[in-house]
Design an enzyme around this catalytic site. Structure first.
Site, PDB file in Angstrom:
ATOM      1  N   CYS A   1       0.633  -1.150  -0.121  1.00 17.17           N
ATOM      2  CA  CYS A   1       0.022  -0.055  -0.003  1.00 17.17           C
ATOM      3  C   CYS A   1       0.913   1.238  -0.109  1.00 17.17           C
ATOM      4  O   CYS A   1       0.755   2.206  -0.840  1.00 17.17           O
ATOM      5  CB  CYS A   1      -0.951  -0.038   1.253  1.00 17.17           C
TER       6      CYS A   1
ATOM      7  N   CYS B   1      -1.122   1.987  -3.244  1.00 19.05           N
ATOM      8  CA  CYS B   1      -2.249   2.859  -3.035  1.00 19.05           C
ATOM      9  C   CYS B   1      -1.549   4.222  -2.787  1.00 19.05           C
ATOM     10  O   CYS B   1      -2.351   4.958  -3.782  1.00 19.05           O
ATOM     11  CB  CYS B   1      -3.193   2.481  -1.593  1.00 19.05           C
TER      12      CYS B   1
ATOM     13  N   LYS C   1       0.195   5.465  -6.091  1.00 20.32           N
ATOM     14  CA  LYS C   1      -0.702   5.581  -7.145  1.00 20.32           C
ATOM     15  C   LYS C   1      -1.756   6.658  -7.162  1.00 20.32           C
ATOM     16  O   LYS C   1      -1.953   7.301  -7.974  1.00 20.32           O
ATOM     17  CB  LYS C   1      -1.464   4.219  -7.060  1.00 20.32           C
TER      18      LYS C   1
ATOM     19  N   TYR D   1      -8.686  -3.229 -11.422  1.00 21.90           N
ATOM     20  CA  TYR D   1      -8.320  -2.174 -10.707  1.00 21.90           C
ATOM     21  C   TYR D   1      -7.005  -1.401 -11.216  1.00 21.90           C
ATOM     22  O   TYR D   1      -6.815  -0.204 -11.628  1.00 21.90           O
ATOM     23  CB  TYR D   1      -7.715  -2.420  -9.169  1.00 21.90           C
TER      24      TYR D   1
ATOM     25  N   GLU E   1      -6.640   1.937 -13.633  1.00 22.67           N
ATOM     26  CA  GLU E   1      -6.358   3.144 -12.763  1.00 22.67           C
ATOM     27  C   GLU E   1      -4.950   3.823 -13.669  1.00 22.67           C
ATOM     28  O   GLU E   1      -4.845   4.912 -13.980  1.00 22.67           O
ATOM     29  CB  GLU E   1      -5.850   2.775 -11.376  1.00 22.67           C
TER      30      GLU E   1
ATOM     31  N   HIS F   1     -26.570  22.000  -1.679  1.00 19.28           N
ATOM     32  CA  HIS F   1     -26.525  22.294  -3.052  1.00 19.28           C
ATOM     33  C   HIS F   1     -25.436  23.651  -3.368  1.00 19.28           C
ATOM     34  O   HIS F   1     -25.307  24.206  -2.371  1.00 19.28           O
ATOM     35  CB  HIS F   1     -27.900  22.966  -3.270  1.00 19.28           C
TER      36      HIS F   1
ATOM     37  N   GLU G   1     -25.586  15.678  -3.796  1.00 21.91           N
ATOM     38  CA  GLU G   1     -26.831  15.808  -3.500  1.00 21.91           C
ATOM     39  C   GLU G   1     -27.674  15.001  -4.358  1.00 21.91           C
ATOM     40  O   GLU G   1     -28.891  14.939  -3.907  1.00 21.91           O
ATOM     41  CB  GLU G   1     -27.276  17.261  -3.776  1.00 21.91           C
TER      42      GLU G   1
END
Ligand code: NDP
Length: 452
Positions: free
Chosen positions: A43, A48, A51, A179, A183, A438, A443
């Site tokens: 990681c 992760c 990346k 993945y 990516e 908003h 939303e």
């Protein structure tokens, strides 16, 4: 005199191993951790974290282009790969040192070498040749990239290499539809590499909701990625200035760089598991029960080496459950249901819960599906065609929400919070009763209409 050198020996100082080692040491246990590479694991060192920095790097390029429409003059724009690469390496080194320090500060011993099992209670440190004993052993060695055995595969790079390239290629072919392939295709394209992503299936991201798969495949193409579907590489040949990749559909693609992102396998080979009675499955993953205990009763395993849900936060939760089970008199497994996750494509995807197909096969026609697909306001002035997709799946008359699937800017941030709603068993009516914020992208999730 204690019977063993340590109460706990952890093999692997990645996310799972460091968490377990640190927590056990904080409880006063005598802990050792062995790591053959840098502390921090996949990681932090080659996954992760670097990346995500590359994704940020790629996004800066797109933002600079869009900035003009927002009134900014940016002059001549250029990108220097070495600057980004080195900044990321510096940061991962800093983080790795923090991981080592966490162990040290809590009194755990870190062995910076490979450890292999000699028997149920003994490990051998392969560089020094030293043997060490422990009452309990935790295996948290993670996984390694898998490369298919095709002719010329030695010319291909894998994700570990991609972070360290001397220079960015002008053209790259990325194999895989998962993945890492998806990516990195977004990263390379964003950094100016002419990128082809080749996948053997009919749309990217197998295992995800079908509409998410269609949508992400389309968004990749909008980034300028040449997505080639239904093709498996059969051979890589060197050619002048690069390589020719041949595929089983008879096509050939010339490229400067070929990147295999064809999955990862548990890193169990030559770990000496057979010496300790630790059994693995067909993929090499350590077989564990719900408490992460292997077939040897004092040996446990957490994280990717068990091939359950191969995500950093899951390894950490499994490690925490292991510590509770073994040292806090609170035997518990980690509940692997409804884990939210993200794919850092551009735009990224954030998902949690059941896909529509999974919900339909579990609940039949009791499900309802709500979707929307729109161009986020930021992209309108920016002149970007990227869109946002949202899907919510409910079950029964009460309309309990069982799946949320989002693709769009910031959806990994949004899905972290929405994951709580699924864990809490909230209903569509409760979503609708929540007032919108908003103007935001998020939303839309509280105003969704049923799909026609
Ligand atoms: P994935 O399993 O996600 O994808 C592997 C891809 O390679 C699939 O598309 C697969 O095809 C294809 N493939 C496998 N074998 C071959 C072959 N022989 N020839 C051609 N194609 C092949 O693995 P990744 O390496 O992308 O990632 C590994 C794991 O790491 C992920 O599953 C995830 O758990 C984790 N990860 C998580 C990230 C995140 O949370 N954002 C980021 C990166 C990794 P097919 O679909 O047909 O099997």
């Amino acid at each position: 005199m204690p019977k063993y050198d340590f109460d706990l020996f952890v093999i692997g100082a990645g996310s799972g191993g460091v968490r377990a080692g640190r927590m056990a040491a904080q409880l006063g246990k005598r802990v050792a951790v062995a790591e053959e590479s840098k502390p921090g694991g996949t990681c932090v060192v080659r996954g992760c974290v670097p990346k995500k920095y590359l994704v940020y790097g790629a996004e800066y390029g797109a933002s600079i282009k869009a900035a003009k429409n927002y009134g900014w003059s940016t002059g001549t724009v250029s990108f220097d790969w070495a600057t980004l690469r080195d900044a990321i390496q510096n940061e991962t080194s800093r983080l790795s040192a923090i991981y080592a320090n966490i162990l040290d500060k809590n009194g755990a011993t870190l062995y910076s070498e490979r450890a292999e099992l000699v028997d149920k209670h003994t490990v051998r440190l392969t560089s020094s040749g030293k043997t060490v004993t422990a009452q309990t052993i935790l295996i948290a060695v993670g996984g390694r990239p898998y490369m298919p055995e095709i002719k010329g595969v030695e010319h291909a790079i894998m994700s570990d290499d991609a972070f360290l390239l001397d220079k960015l290629p002008e053209k790259a072919v990325i194999i895989g539809g998962g993945y890492i392939a998806s990516e990195f295709a977004g990263i390379f394209a964003g950094l100016g590499v002419k990128t082809t992503q080749v996948y053997r299936g009919d749309k990217l991201l197998r295992g995800f909701d079908e509409e998410v798969r269609d949508f992400v495949t389309g968004q990749q193409e909008l980034l300028g990625i040449d997505v080639k579907l239904g093709a498996t590489p059969t051979e890589i040949k060197k050619s002048s200035g690069g390589y020719i990749v041949s595929f089983d559909d008879g096509s050939k693609v010339g490229t400067e760089c070929i990147f295999m992102a064809t999955g990862r396998k548990p890193y169990t080979a030559t770990l000496g598991l057979e010496n300790a009675g630790v059994k693995v499955d067909g993929s090499g993953a350590i077989i564990v029960d719900e408490f992460s205990r292997s077939t040897a009763k004092n040996i446990y395993a957490v994280g990717d080496v068990t091939n359950r849900v191969n995500l950093t936060p899951v390894a950490i939760r499994e490690a925490m459950a292991f510590v509770d089970t073994v040292y806090n008199n609170n035997p518990r497994g980690y509940d692997h249901s409804n884990i939210a996750s993200a794919v850092f494509t551009r735009p990224p995807a954030g998902v949690v819960g059941l896909t529509e197909d999974q919900a339909r096969s579990k609940y039949g026609d009791k499900i309802s599906v709500y979707t929307t697909n729109f161009r986020p306001m930021k992209n309108i002035i920016a002149g970007k065609d990227q869109r946002c997709f949202m899907k919510l799946i409910t079950v029964g008359k009460k309309e309990v929400v069982v799946g949320i699937h989002l693709v769009g800017d910031d959806t990994p941030e949004i899905i972290q919070a929405l994951g709580i709603t699924i864990k809490a068993g909230l209903t569509k009516a409760q979503f609708d009763a929540t007032c919108a914020v908003h103007p935001t992208l998020a939303e839309e999730i509280v105003t969704l209409s049923k799909r026609n």
